[in-house]
Scaffold this active site. Sequence first.
Site, PDB file in Angstrom:
ATOM      1  N   LYS A  35       0.840  -1.207   0.000  1.00 58.87           N
ATOM      2  CA  LYS A  35       0.000   0.000   0.000  1.00 58.87           C
ATOM      3  C   LYS A  35       0.867   1.246   0.000  1.00 58.87           C
ATOM      4  O   LYS A  35       0.580   2.217  -0.711  1.00 58.87           O
ATOM      5  CB  LYS A  35      -0.892   0.021   1.248  1.00 58.87           C
ATOM      6  CG  LYS A  35      -2.307  -0.396   0.961  1.00 58.87           C
ATOM      7  CD  LYS A  35      -3.230  -0.113   2.132  1.00 58.87           C
ATOM      8  CE  LYS A  35      -4.478  -0.964   1.982  1.00 58.87           C
ATOM      9  NZ  LYS A  35      -5.420  -0.843   3.065  1.00 58.87           N
ATOM     10  N   THR A 122     -14.335   4.685  13.586  1.00 58.56           N
ATOM     11  CA  THR A 122     -15.639   4.554  14.256  1.00 58.56           C
ATOM     12  C   THR A 122     -15.495   3.525  15.376  1.00 58.56           C
ATOM     13  O   THR A 122     -15.104   2.382  15.106  1.00 58.56           O
ATOM     14  CB  THR A 122     -16.706   4.111  13.241  1.00 58.56           C
ATOM     15  OG1 THR A 122     -16.710   5.053  12.173  1.00 58.56           O
ATOM     16  CG2 THR A 122     -18.081   4.022  13.873  1.00 58.56           C
ATOM     17  N   PHE A 152     -17.346  11.510   8.774  1.00 61.07           N
ATOM     18  CA  PHE A 152     -18.668  11.267   8.164  1.00 61.07           C
ATOM     19  C   PHE A 152     -18.609  11.143   6.648  1.00 61.07           C
ATOM     20  O   PHE A 152     -19.637  11.217   5.974  1.00 61.07           O
ATOM     21  CB  PHE A 152     -19.632  12.397   8.555  1.00 61.07           C
ATOM     22  CG  PHE A 152     -19.760  12.572  10.044  1.00 61.07           C
ATOM     23  CD1 PHE A 152     -20.542  11.699  10.791  1.00 61.07           C
ATOM     24  CD2 PHE A 152     -19.078  13.579  10.706  1.00 61.07           C
ATOM     25  CE1 PHE A 152     -20.653  11.842  12.174  1.00 61.07           C
ATOM     26  CE2 PHE A 152     -19.184  13.738  12.087  1.00 61.07           C
ATOM     27  CZ  PHE A 152     -19.971  12.862  12.820  1.00 61.07           C
ATOM     28  N   LEU A 153     -17.391  10.991   6.088  1.00 60.67           N
ATOM     29  CA  LEU A 153     -17.291  10.969   4.617  1.00 60.67           C
ATOM     30  C   LEU A 153     -18.095   9.814   4.028  1.00 60.67           C
ATOM     31  O   LEU A 153     -18.280   8.778   4.669  1.00 60.67           O
ATOM     32  CB  LEU A 153     -15.827  10.880   4.169  1.00 60.67           C
ATOM     33  CG  LEU A 153     -15.030   9.588   4.406  1.00 60.67           C
ATOM     34  CD1 LEU A 153     -15.312   8.512   3.384  1.00 60.67           C
ATOM     35  CD2 LEU A 153     -13.544   9.912   4.387  1.00 60.67           C
ATOM     36  N   ARG A 154     -18.553  10.031   2.788  1.00 60.06           N
ATOM     37  CA  ARG A 154     -19.267   8.977   2.063  1.00 60.06           C
ATOM     38  C   ARG A 154     -18.392   8.534   0.910  1.00 60.06           C
ATOM     39  O   ARG A 154     -17.893   9.393   0.158  1.00 60.06           O
ATOM     40  CB  ARG A 154     -20.599   9.506   1.505  1.00 60.06           C
ATOM     41  CG  ARG A 154     -21.577   9.942   2.566  1.00 60.06           C
ATOM     42  CD  ARG A 154     -22.602  10.918   2.023  1.00 60.06           C
ATOM     43  NE  ARG A 154     -21.965  12.136   1.554  1.00 60.06           N
ATOM     44  CZ  ARG A 154     -22.588  13.131   0.929  1.00 60.06           C
ATOM     45  NH1 ARG A 154     -23.876  13.048   0.690  1.00 60.06           N
ATOM     46  NH2 ARG A 154     -21.936  14.210   0.533  1.00 60.06           N
ATOM     47  N   LYS A 207     -21.180   9.338  15.894  1.00 59.16           N
ATOM     48  CA  LYS A 207     -20.988   8.576  14.655  1.00 59.16           C
ATOM     49  C   LYS A 207     -21.875   7.327  14.637  1.00 59.16           C
ATOM     50  O   LYS A 207     -22.543   7.027  13.640  1.00 59.16           O
ATOM     51  CB  LYS A 207     -19.513   8.198  14.529  1.00 59.16           C
ATOM     52  CG  LYS A 207     -19.187   7.331  13.346  1.00 59.16           C
ATOM     53  CD  LYS A 207     -19.372   8.033  12.025  1.00 59.16           C
ATOM     54  CE  LYS A 207     -19.253   7.045  10.889  1.00 59.16           C
ATOM     55  NZ  LYS A 207     -19.468   7.648   9.582  1.00 59.16           N
ATOM     56  N   ASN A 211     -25.069   6.661  11.948  1.00 62.13           N
ATOM     57  CA  ASN A 211     -25.195   5.485  11.079  1.00 62.13           C
ATOM     58  C   ASN A 211     -26.413   4.639  11.445  1.00 62.13           C
ATOM     59  O   ASN A 211     -27.062   4.070  10.561  1.00 62.13           O
ATOM     60  CB  ASN A 211     -23.906   4.662  11.109  1.00 62.13           C
ATOM     61  CG  ASN A 211     -22.889   5.224  10.123  1.00 62.13           C
ATOM     62  OD1 ASN A 211     -23.178   6.204   9.424  1.00 62.13           O
ATOM     63  ND2 ASN A 211     -21.717   4.640  10.060  1.00 62.13           N
ATOM     64  N   PHE A 252     -31.952   9.149   1.375  1.00 62.00           N
ATOM     65  CA  PHE A 252     -31.816   7.828   2.011  1.00 62.00           C
ATOM     66  C   PHE A 252     -33.179   7.176   2.195  1.00 62.00           C
ATOM     67  O   PHE A 252     -33.406   6.433   3.140  1.00 62.00           O
ATOM     68  CB  PHE A 252     -31.093   7.944   3.369  1.00 62.00           C
ATOM     69  CG  PHE A 252     -29.649   7.538   3.275  1.00 62.00           C
ATOM     70  CD1 PHE A 252     -28.809   8.139   2.351  1.00 62.00           C
ATOM     71  CD2 PHE A 252     -29.114   6.538   4.079  1.00 62.00           C
ATOM     72  CE1 PHE A 252     -27.484   7.761   2.241  1.00 62.00           C
ATOM     73  CE2 PHE A 252     -27.786   6.156   3.973  1.00 62.00           C
ATOM     74  CZ  PHE A 252     -26.975   6.771   3.056  1.00 62.00           C
ATOM     75  N   CYS A 263     -19.259   0.145   6.538  1.00 63.31           N
ATOM     76  CA  CYS A 263     -19.642   0.938   7.724  1.00 63.31           C
ATOM     77  C   CYS A 263     -21.006   0.572   8.307  1.00 63.31           C
ATOM     78  O   CYS A 263     -21.086   0.015   9.396  1.00 63.31           O
ATOM     79  CB  CYS A 263     -19.596   2.421   7.382  1.00 63.31           C
ATOM     80  SG  CYS A 263     -17.917   3.005   7.106  1.00 63.31           S
TER      81      CYS A 263
HETATM   82  N1  LIG Z   1     -14.698   3.820   4.561  1.00 59.08           N
HETATM   83  C1  LIG Z   1     -15.506   4.791   4.929  1.00 59.08           C
HETATM   84  O1  LIG Z   1     -16.310   5.300   4.131  1.00 59.08           O
HETATM   85  C2  LIG Z   1     -15.495   5.307   6.344  1.00 59.08           C
HETATM   86  C3  LIG Z   1     -16.216   6.483   6.647  1.00 59.08           C
HETATM   87  C4  LIG Z   1     -16.236   6.944   7.959  1.00 59.08           C
HETATM   88  C5  LIG Z   1     -15.584   6.232   8.948  1.00 59.08           C
HETATM   89  N2  LIG Z   1     -14.924   5.073   8.633  1.00 59.08           N
HETATM   90  C6  LIG Z   1     -14.233   4.355   9.709  1.00 59.08           C
HETATM   91  O2  LIG Z   1     -12.851   4.542   9.513  1.00 59.08           O
HETATM   92  C7  LIG Z   1     -12.127   3.392   9.955  1.00 59.08           C
HETATM   93  C8  LIG Z   1     -11.256   2.886   8.820  1.00 59.08           C
HETATM   94  O3  LIG Z   1     -12.100   2.460   7.777  1.00 59.08           O
HETATM   95  P1  LIG Z   1     -11.546   2.163   6.312  1.00 59.08           P
HETATM   96  O4  LIG Z   1     -12.730   1.913   5.471  1.00 59.08           O
HETATM   97  O5  LIG Z   1     -10.573   3.195   5.917  1.00 59.08           O
HETATM   98  O6  LIG Z   1     -10.755   0.776   6.618  1.00 59.08           O
HETATM   99  P2  LIG Z   1      -9.624   0.086   5.745  1.00 59.08           P
HETATM  100  O7  LIG Z   1      -9.617  -1.349   6.159  1.00 59.08           O
HETATM  101  O8  LIG Z   1      -9.795   0.458   4.310  1.00 59.08           O
HETATM  102  O9  LIG Z   1      -8.267   0.781   6.233  1.00 59.08           O
HETATM  103  C9  LIG Z   1      -7.641   0.554   7.462  1.00 59.08           C
HETATM  104  C10 LIG Z   1      -6.125   0.663   7.263  1.00 59.08           C
HETATM  105  O10 LIG Z   1      -5.451   0.671   8.519  1.00 59.08           O
HETATM  106  C11 LIG Z   1      -4.235  -0.057   8.376  1.00 59.08           C
HETATM  107  N3  LIG Z   1      -3.722  -0.460   9.700  1.00 59.08           N
HETATM  108  C12 LIG Z   1      -4.073  -1.540  10.433  1.00 59.08           C
HETATM  109  N4  LIG Z   1      -3.360  -1.574  11.593  1.00 59.08           N
HETATM  110  C13 LIG Z   1      -2.560  -0.479  11.583  1.00 59.08           C
HETATM  111  C14 LIG Z   1      -1.596   0.052  12.499  1.00 59.08           C
HETATM  112  N5  LIG Z   1      -1.339  -0.545  13.674  1.00 59.08           N
HETATM  113  N6  LIG Z   1      -0.957   1.190  12.156  1.00 59.08           N
HETATM  114  C15 LIG Z   1      -1.220   1.806  10.997  1.00 59.08           C
HETATM  115  N7  LIG Z   1      -2.111   1.347  10.088  1.00 59.08           N
HETATM  116  C16 LIG Z   1      -2.785   0.221  10.386  1.00 59.08           C
HETATM  117  C17 LIG Z   1      -4.625  -1.211   7.475  1.00 59.08           C
HETATM  118  O11 LIG Z   1      -3.489  -1.818   6.862  1.00 59.08           O
HETATM  119  C18 LIG Z   1      -5.533  -0.503   6.461  1.00 59.08           C
HETATM  120  O12 LIG Z   1      -4.804   0.008   5.365  1.00 59.08           O
HETATM  121  C19 LIG Z   1     -13.192   2.413  10.436  1.00 59.08           C
HETATM  122  O13 LIG Z   1     -13.368   2.565  11.822  1.00 59.08           O
HETATM  123  C20 LIG Z   1     -14.433   2.849   9.696  1.00 59.08           C
HETATM  124  O14 LIG Z   1     -15.611   2.475  10.347  1.00 59.08           O
HETATM  125  C21 LIG Z   1     -14.842   4.619   7.362  1.00 59.08           C
END
Ligand SMILES: NC(=O)c1ccc[n+]([C@@H]2O[C@H](COP(=O)([O-])OP(=O)(O)OC[C@H]3O[C@@H](n4cnc5c(N)ncnc54)[C@H](O)[C@@H]3O)[C@@H](O)[C@H]2O)c1
Length: 438
Positions: A35, A122, A152-154, A207, A211, A252, A263
Amino acid sequence: MKVSVIGLGYLGATHAVAMAKSGHQVIGIEPNPEKVAMLQSGRAGFFEPGLDQALAEQIAAGRLTFQIAHDESSRLVDVHFICVGTPQTKGSLAADTSYLHAAISDLAPYLREDALVAGKSTVPVGTAAILTKELGAATGFSEPNLAWNPEFLREGTALEDSLRPDRLVVGVTNKRSEELLRQVFEPMIASGIPFLVTDLATAELVKAAANAFLATKISFINAMAEIAEVSGADASQLAKAIGYDERIGNKFLRNGVGFGGGCLPKDIRALMARAEELGVGESVAYLKEIDKINIRRRDRVIALLESELGSLSEKRILILGAAFKPDSDDIRDSPALEIALLAQKAGAEVIVHDPVSLPGVLIKHPELSVQEDLTKAFESVDAVVLATEWKEYRDLDPQMVSVLTANKLIIDGRNVLDVAKWQQAGFRVLALGRTIQN
Ligand SMILES: NC(=O)c1ccc[n+]([C@@H]2O[C@H](COP(=O)([O-])OP(=O)(O)OC[C@H]3O[C@@H](n4cnc5c(N)ncnc54)[C@H](O)[C@@H]3O)[C@@H](O)[C@H]2O)c1
């Protein structure tokens, strides 16, 4: 300011770019070396409109760098944003917070006492207080600065949402944390975006509550769709009619195959699990029904297919869409993919099309057949299911694909098709939540 973003998935990669675009010097920390290499080359590694270009621009401007672990440069950072995943724990409804604990212990040796750790993931309410204690124990600081700043991004409009959110919510325990967050978000606050300062628990719960509300709204209209289907009513018209009431609102509120993604499903389950732990499980016990209504919509599509085709054994079914929503390649808990798997389980030969997420589908579900060419995907199929409302599908000329199909049947799982157009091309059109005269 100097900012680090820890965890560079959908949330972290987008937030890192947004922080760099706000003028900060950003270090992205991500343990997955593939990555990191991808990000260094200017690609986020997932599909999000406009993100790769903005990422490349910020790297070229020298505001954004990536590394696999903290080093001395982390000591210079003023605000560390934690964006690691909090997936559903296997065999339980609860969120797995282990990545957060790991991120805190990785950071602790490099944290300055006057710097701030701001969680964005979250989390179950109460997590930030536990992490503050862990941080204190690991650093020896009597009052570590730890705040919660839910995101809160979508997906699909992630960068725009990160740069111009509806509101900023920050849960803090001291003035220093609030001041640092006001500085880091200064351009957004100056543009008039509401900035709400709360305690840690409220920020965490905001949050989860947002949701839970959104999931409830979708399952509400899908519950009405179930009633419409047996009573001859039209749930799409019903949604439109109630949506004009400003107290209800029309967003929605479209009935269809339901919600999915990384999420909403896991967040409502995590809220149920946390409420139960806190002894107030009954408060959100209704979310169990919200989850069930959502899952039932997927079964409804299979029931419709079987009512038209009889047994699905050896029937060729095309599923249009695999991502959980358009303009994203995220297939986590995707209704479209689940419908494809259910149809396959029922004996069908399933072909999946999606404009961007097929590589991910092949990795996660090599048992599914995919077709990249949208027109070819229609060849010899017995039925088509529109499961993700990509623009490509809404704009598709049914006349072009009509001759290719063996049996002209399409199920509009998102209620977005121009029914008359498809009928003119010879298709029988079925939809969720309404009866269409064919
Ligand atoms: N995806 C969304 O639209 C969104 C929106 C709002 C909130 N969230 C919240 O954000 C959080 C992340 O979601 P996401 O969709 O980005 O998940 P994701 O799985 O895409 O990304 C998480 C990343 O964290 C990395 N990671 C794991 N352990 C780590 C560590 N110790 N140090 C550094 N990096 C580490 C992983 O390798 C991965 O790349 C979740 O809690 C989710 O609920 C996501």
